[in-house]
Design a protein around this motif. Sequence first.
Motif, PDB file in Angstrom:
ATOM      1  N   GLN A  21       0.903  -1.341   0.081  1.00 55.72           N
ATOM      2  CA  GLN A  21       0.019   0.124   0.012  1.00 55.72           C
ATOM      3  C   GLN A  21       0.891   1.190  -0.027  1.00 55.72           C
ATOM      4  O   GLN A  21       1.762   1.307   0.832  1.00 55.72           O
ATOM      5  CB  GLN A  21      -0.883   0.111   1.122  1.00 55.72           C
ATOM      6  N   LEU A  22       0.625   2.264  -0.973  1.00 56.27           N
ATOM      7  CA  LEU A  22       1.403   3.492  -0.879  1.00 56.27           C
ATOM      8  C   LEU A  22       0.529   4.409  -0.306  1.00 56.27           C
ATOM      9  O   LEU A  22      -0.748   4.693  -0.718  1.00 56.27           O
ATOM     10  CB  LEU A  22       1.694   3.679  -2.387  1.00 56.27           C
ATOM     11  N   ILE A  23       0.835   4.979   0.710  1.00 58.77           N
ATOM     12  CA  ILE A  23       0.072   5.932   1.623  1.00 58.77           C
ATOM     13  C   ILE A  23       0.831   7.293   2.083  1.00 58.77           C
ATOM     14  O   ILE A  23       2.056   7.270   1.982  1.00 58.77           O
ATOM     15  CB  ILE A  23      -0.696   5.268   2.868  1.00 58.77           C
ATOM     16  N   ARG A  24       0.157   8.163   2.479  1.00 54.51           N
ATOM     17  CA  ARG A  24       0.715   9.214   3.416  1.00 54.51           C
ATOM     18  C   ARG A  24       0.603   9.083   4.600  1.00 54.51           C
ATOM     19  O   ARG A  24      -0.401   8.900   5.311  1.00 54.51           O
ATOM     20  CB  ARG A  24       0.159  10.614   3.008  1.00 54.51           C
ATOM     21  N   ALA A  25       1.603   8.978   5.301  1.00 53.86           N
ATOM     22  CA  ALA A  25       2.033   8.793   6.733  1.00 53.86           C
ATOM     23  C   ALA A  25       0.903   9.785   7.733  1.00 53.86           C
ATOM     24  O   ALA A  25       0.922  10.659   7.465  1.00 53.86           O
ATOM     25  CB  ALA A  25       3.430   8.662   7.256  1.00 53.86           C
ATOM     26  N   THR A  26       0.410   8.794   8.792  1.00 52.29           N
ATOM     27  CA  THR A  26      -0.157   9.562   9.674  1.00 52.29           C
ATOM     28  C   THR A  26       0.754  10.286  10.858  1.00 52.29           C
ATOM     29  O   THR A  26       0.482  10.704  11.877  1.00 52.29           O
ATOM     30  CB  THR A  26      -1.140   9.033  10.318  1.00 52.29           C
ATOM     31  N   GLY A  27       1.957   9.532  11.061  1.00 45.46           N
ATOM     32  CA  GLY A  27       3.087   9.583  11.966  1.00 45.46           C
ATOM     33  C   GLY A  27       2.875   8.598  13.186  1.00 45.46           C
ATOM     34  O   GLY A  27       3.705   8.419  13.962  1.00 45.46           O
ATOM     35  N   LYS A  28       1.972   7.675  12.804  1.00 53.36           N
ATOM     36  CA  LYS A  28       2.046   6.428  13.710  1.00 53.36           C
ATOM     37  C   LYS A  28       2.282   5.099  13.349  1.00 53.36           C
ATOM     38  O   LYS A  28       2.704   4.098  14.147  1.00 53.36           O
ATOM     39  CB  LYS A  28       0.386   6.247  14.162  1.00 53.36           C
ATOM     40  N   GLU A  29       2.481   5.154  11.928  1.00 52.12           N
ATOM     41  CA  GLU A  29       3.226   3.883  11.331  1.00 52.12           C
ATOM     42  C   GLU A  29       4.738   3.658  11.778  1.00 52.12           C
ATOM     43  O   GLU A  29       5.503   4.390  12.146  1.00 52.12           O
ATOM     44  CB  GLU A  29       3.193   4.101   9.840  1.00 52.12           C
ATOM     45  N   VAL A  83       5.275  10.161   2.138  1.00 56.20           N
ATOM     46  CA  VAL A  83       4.565   9.000   1.131  1.00 56.20           C
ATOM     47  C   VAL A  83       5.451   7.891   1.494  1.00 56.20           C
ATOM     48  O   VAL A  83       6.802   7.832   1.437  1.00 56.20           O
ATOM     49  CB  VAL A  83       4.889   9.325  -0.166  1.00 56.20           C
ATOM     50  N   VAL A  84       4.808   6.706   1.890  1.00 51.10           N
ATOM     51  CA  VAL A  84       5.472   5.481   2.298  1.00 51.10           C
ATOM     52  C   VAL A  84       4.778   4.387   1.792  1.00 51.10           C
ATOM     53  O   VAL A  84       3.674   4.164   1.577  1.00 51.10           O
ATOM     54  CB  VAL A  84       5.558   5.453   3.752  1.00 51.10           C
ATOM     55  N   TRP A  85       5.548   3.188   1.090  1.00 50.34           N
ATOM     56  CA  TRP A  85       4.969   1.899   1.039  1.00 50.34           C
ATOM     57  C   TRP A  85       4.980   1.195   2.239  1.00 50.34           C
ATOM     58  O   TRP A  85       5.843   1.150   3.023  1.00 50.34           O
ATOM     59  CB  TRP A  85       5.852   1.414   0.257  1.00 50.34           C
TER      60      TRP A  85
END
Length: 238
Positions: A135-143, A163-165
């Motif tokens: 999944q390619l997402i924009r981080a929430t800071g909790k990942e 942006v993180v996989w």
Amino acid sequence: MKNLQQYLATASVAADVFSLRPDYRALLIAVNGITPGPSDDQSEQMLQEAEASARDKLSKQAVTELPHIAAWREAYKSFGAKPNKTRNSLEALTRRVEKGLPRVNRLTDIYNAICVKHQIPLGGEDLDKYSGPPQLIRATGKEHFEATAAGEKVVEHPPVGEVVWCDDAGVTCRAWNYRQGPRTALTDQTTSALFILDALESCTNDNLNAAGDELLDALKRFCPDLEVACRLVSNTEP
């Protein structure tokens, strides 16, 4: 063993990533049946061809002016990364050409060579170590991103908006294509892999597919029973 085509069908790119870069595309290639092995004559030839191609380009333009590298530097700025500090994987490898690309093992050498030759960021992951779909997402800071520092395992949390996989277990690659994590890294024992080829506007779909075709042609030379699935993910995909 995963059904590769069904697995790729579950991969996703978040809408807010496409909002950031509507031109973004990802060519996902999943393979089973890799025969592990050390660097060999084939991978060495591919690395030398990639080095020669890059040296020719660098004789005419600075590394930061090469079209796809320049596009990725702008993409990094768009989510707050500093491209002089956080370099996309294509730029990082291209900068190593002057002293020679690394020689790691056959699989890694092949995809590094294709990355540099075709000027497309290309990451390889051990598919057997994935938990759920990519999944390619924009981080929430909790990942969570599992990394190594000074020989010790550490957990990092990408900043909000990066942006993180990731998969269901955490982040697999920081800053789009900057830094892959050790949890899903390719090893000398990898037999099943996921390759991610990242493209922005300066790279056409024809360029993207040509790089993917060369990757598969190279793998099939020493993996006669290779099982393959591909998917091009884009903003216009149905």
